[in-house]
Design a protein around this motif. Structure first.
Motif, PDB file in Angstrom:
ATOM      1  N   LYS A   1       0.823  -1.207   0.000  1.00 57.62           N
ATOM      2  CA  LYS A   1       0.000   0.000   0.000  1.00 57.62           C
ATOM      3  C   LYS A   1       0.859   1.260   0.000  1.00 57.62           C
ATOM      4  O   LYS A   1       0.567   2.226  -0.708  1.00 57.62           O
ATOM      5  N   THR A   2       1.918   1.264   0.791  1.00 52.09           N
ATOM      6  CA  THR A   2       2.795   2.433   0.869  1.00 52.09           C
ATOM      7  C   THR A   2       3.459   2.715  -0.471  1.00 52.09           C
ATOM      8  O   THR A   2       3.585   3.862  -0.891  1.00 52.09           O
TER       9      THR A   2
ATOM     10  N   LEU B   1       2.321   2.011  -3.464  1.00 53.68           N
ATOM     11  CA  LEU B   1       1.353   2.565  -4.402  1.00 53.68           C
ATOM     12  C   LEU B   1       1.040   4.024  -4.075  1.00 53.68           C
ATOM     13  O   LEU B   1       0.939   4.862  -4.962  1.00 53.68           O
ATOM     14  N   GLU B   2       0.880   4.322  -2.777  1.00 58.34           N
ATOM     15  CA  GLU B   2       0.532   5.680  -2.378  1.00 58.34           C
ATOM     16  C   GLU B   2       1.673   6.657  -2.598  1.00 58.34           C
ATOM     17  O   GLU B   2       1.444   7.853  -2.811  1.00 58.34           O
ATOM     18  N   SER B   3       2.920   6.162  -2.523  1.00 61.31           N
ATOM     19  CA  SER B   3       4.069   7.053  -2.669  1.00 61.31           C
ATOM     20  C   SER B   3       4.429   7.320  -4.125  1.00 61.31           C
ATOM     21  O   SER B   3       5.315   8.130  -4.402  1.00 61.31           O
TER      22      SER B   3
ATOM     23  N   SER C   1       4.460   9.044  -7.468  1.00 63.28           N
ATOM     24  CA  SER C   1       4.123  10.406  -7.854  1.00 63.28           C
ATOM     25  C   SER C   1       3.179  10.423  -9.053  1.00 63.28           C
ATOM     26  O   SER C   1       3.017   9.422  -9.756  1.00 63.28           O
TER      27      SER C   1
ATOM     28  N   ARG D   1       2.913   7.677 -12.040  1.00 65.63           N
ATOM     29  CA  ARG D   1       1.677   6.903 -12.191  1.00 65.63           C
ATOM     30  C   ARG D   1       1.136   7.039 -13.622  1.00 65.63           C
ATOM     31  O   ARG D   1       0.688   6.059 -14.220  1.00 65.63           O
TER      32      ARG D   1
END
Length: 267
Positions: A85-86, A88-90, A92, A96
């Motif tokens: 999860k981290t 994917l969230e990190s 930019s 992406r």
């Protein structure tokens, strides 16, 4: 056969629920050769989830195996879900966008290639059966598939230790006899199907049969005579010896370790 790639230590052990997994085939080979850690292959095919033969990656480690690798500084534990999860969230915005663009281009190329294969197949069938040649058509770009390539190597070197990951906490008595036999050069595997904690092999289980059914006990733990009879009879019944033992002092002290083996006479 592809050559094994070198493994950098420490490498991550992925914590998923209460299990400890290895995804990289190079790491699996490395821990087997260097640390006598065999684990249990648990990967199966989605279409045949009930199969229990010819399993593949990931490799599931016993809690004692994970604890040994962490204790030796060869590995560290990563929370698999949180790390995913981290990551994917990190990612930019530009990264992406570029990732989605590459994925779109890949799916379009796959759609065109699939359409061409289908057309050539229909054309060959028509020629073989003296049928009219099929009319070429444009590929359907509305229905696209993204082909996920399987890989037995995990890009793990950038992963960091997860403070919230479940740390391997084996039973002290079981871990004591596990580490003692490891130091003596034995390979150990789960012993549940033989009614014990571990199976002890004098070498790699691919080359040797196990010699002992192993149970770890506390140093001052009482042993019921029925347990000795049961262990001895069970071990002899499967052509092995029953081994039990323990370590004096606490888990972190370098105390004396003793093991005993029991065989049932007259068989």
């Amino acid at each position: 056969m592809p050559k094994q790639k070198p493994v950098t230590e420490p490498f991550p052990i992925f914590s998923v629920g209460n299990r400890f997994l290895l995804y990289d085939v190079n790491v699996v080979s490395h821990v087997r050769a260097k640390y006598h850690v065999c684990g249990t292959l648990s990967g199966t095919l989605p279409q045949i989830p009930q199969q229990n033969l010819f399993l593949g990656l990931p490799l599931e480690l016993m809690v004692e195996e994970a604890a040994l690798l962490v204790e030796k500084g060869a590995a560290y534990v990563v929370n698999d879900v949180a790390t995913h999860k981290t990551s994917l969230e990190s990612m930019s915005g530009p990264d992406r966008t570029a990732f989605l663009a590459r994925r779109l281009a890949s799916s379009e190329a796959e759609a065109v290639a699939r359409h061409e294969r289908n057309f050539q197949s229909r054309k060959a069938f028509a020629e073989a059966n003296n049928l009219p040649e099929p009319t070429p058509t444009e590929p359907d770009m509305e229905t696209r598939y993204h082909h996920i390539k399987t890989n037995s190597e995990a890009p793990y070197y950038s992963l960091k230790n997860s403070p919230d990951a479940l740390k391997p906490s084996p039973d002290p008595a079981a871990f004591a006899i596990y580490t003692h036999l490891q130091e003596k050069g034995y390979f150990l595997s789960p012993g549940l199907r033989f009614g014990c904690q571990f199976m002890a092999y004098p070498g790699d289980p691919l080359r040797f049969h196990s010699h002992f059914l192993v149970t770890g006990l506390k140093w001052d733990e009482d042993i019921d005579i029925l347990d000795i009879v049961t262990g001895g009879r069970l071990g002899t019944g499967v052509k092995k010896a029953w081994m039990f033992g323990g370590k004096q002092g606490t888990e972190k002290e370098d105390g004396e370790s003793r093991v005993f083996s029991v065989e049932w006479g007259g068989f």
